[in-house]
Design a protein around this motif. Structure first.
Motif, PDB file in Angstrom:
ATOM      1  N   ALA A   1      -9.265  46.266  12.594  1.00 57.11           N
ATOM      2  CA  ALA A   1     -10.375  46.104  11.652  1.00 57.11           C
ATOM      3  C   ALA A   1     -11.656  46.739  12.174  1.00 57.11           C
ATOM      4  CB  ALA A   1     -10.600  44.623  11.367  1.00 57.11           C
ATOM      5  N   ARG A   2     -12.324  47.446  11.273  1.00 52.75           N
ATOM      6  CA  ARG A   2     -13.634  48.015  11.537  1.00 52.75           C
ATOM      7  C   ARG A   2     -14.273  48.391  10.204  1.00 52.75           C
ATOM      8  NH1 ARG A   2      -9.437  51.146  12.754  1.00 52.75           N
ATOM      9  NH2 ARG A   2      -9.483  53.393  12.452  1.00 52.75           N
ATOM     10  N   ASP A   3     -15.541  48.794  10.266  1.00 52.29           N
ATOM     11  CA  ASP A   3     -16.291  49.080   9.046  1.00 52.29           C
ATOM     12  C   ASP A   3     -16.256  50.563   8.703  1.00 52.29           C
ATOM     13  OD1 ASP A   3     -16.988  46.396   8.845  1.00 52.29           O
ATOM     14  OD2 ASP A   3     -18.808  46.665  10.036  1.00 52.29           O
TER      15      ASP A   3
ATOM     16  N   SER B   1     -10.513  43.927   3.720  1.00 58.64           N
ATOM     17  CA  SER B   1     -10.737  42.475   3.744  1.00 58.64           C
ATOM     18  C   SER B   1     -12.057  42.072   3.094  1.00 58.64           C
ATOM     19  CB  SER B   1     -10.698  41.953   5.184  1.00 58.64           C
ATOM     20  OG  SER B   1     -11.682  42.596   5.968  1.00 58.64           O
TER      21      SER B   1
ATOM     22  N   THR C   1     -14.928  46.617   5.080  1.00 59.84           N
ATOM     23  CA  THR C   1     -14.159  46.374   6.303  1.00 59.84           C
ATOM     24  C   THR C   1     -12.684  46.522   5.978  1.00 59.84           C
ATOM     25  OG1 THR C   1     -15.827  44.812   7.077  1.00 59.84           O
ATOM     26  CG2 THR C   1     -13.665  44.713   8.145  1.00 59.84           C
TER      27      THR C   1
ATOM     28  N   GLY D   1      -8.612  46.882   7.821  1.00 58.94           N
ATOM     29  CA  GLY D   1      -7.774  46.701   9.002  1.00 58.94           C
ATOM     30  C   GLY D   1      -6.999  45.406   8.918  1.00 58.94           C
TER      31      GLY D   1
END
Length: 198
Positions: free
Chosen positions: A60-62, A84, A138, A140
């Motif tokens: 997960a990242r932006d 998400s 976001t 991931g």
């Protein structure tokens, strides 16, 4: 369309020690950190290759998606999955002025392959003439390696090991090994009808 990664995968999220164990690297020698840096580089390269093949953000990242207009006035497909959360939608006019769209005017339609930003109860907000819209979201499976589905995690390890094994070979252009391609096949996003609505 322009997609930007706003923050890279954190080093703490990468399974460097587990990958070194996977490679069965020797222990007991003076540790100058060289092997850790190489393991990190191979993991990052493998992660990028698997993500490119599948259209999935593994950790997960932006991200920021910048568009000159919506592909569809009702919904806009997001280019990576799984998403998400949508942090913001910002309209920018031709003069550079910005307007942050109220979250009540849009909604995230979650989907493992084709998540979409939808207008809440109707159309998405209109993009100013000559302007752009920016969507920050976001994507991931989660922030930790334990959140990654086992087959994708294994594919990353196998590809990173392949990079390690062939690190001294010149050139490139080698196809992804069959075993790795088989592991990621179910995660690939197959587009039909020219990608309409995707």
């Amino acid at each position: 369309m322009m997609l930007s990664e706003l923050n890279p995968v954190a080093l703490a999220a990468l399974p460097v020690a587990a990958f070194k164990d996977h490679l069965r690297l020797g222990t007991g020698f003076a540790d100058d950190g060289t092997e850790d840096a190489l393991a990190e580089a191979y993991l990052r390269a493998a992660l990028a290759a698997i993500e490119a093949r599948t259209g999935k953000a593994i950790l997960a990242r932006d991200f920021r998606l910048e568009l000159t207009d919506w592909r569809d006035d009702w919904a806009q497909a997001l280019p990576v999955a799984p998403v998400s959360a949508v942090a913001s939608v910002t309209l920018r006019d031709a003069a550079g002025g910005t307007e942050t769209v109220a979250p009540a005017r849009y909604a995230l339609e979650r989907d493992l392959h084709r998540p979409r930003l939808k207008g809440a109860g109707g159309y998405l907000p209109g993009v100013p003439a000559g302007g752009t819209v920016e969507v920050v979201f976001t994507a991931g499976f989660g922030p930790a390696w334990a959140d990654v589905p086992p087959d994708l995690a294994q594919a990353v390890f196998l590809l990173a090991a392949e990079y390690h094994e062939h690190r001294h070979e010149a050139g490139g252009g080698r196809a992804m090994p069959y075993g790795i391609a088989a592991l990621i096949e179910r995660w690939r996003n197959v587009r039909v009808l020219g990608g309409g609505g995707a």
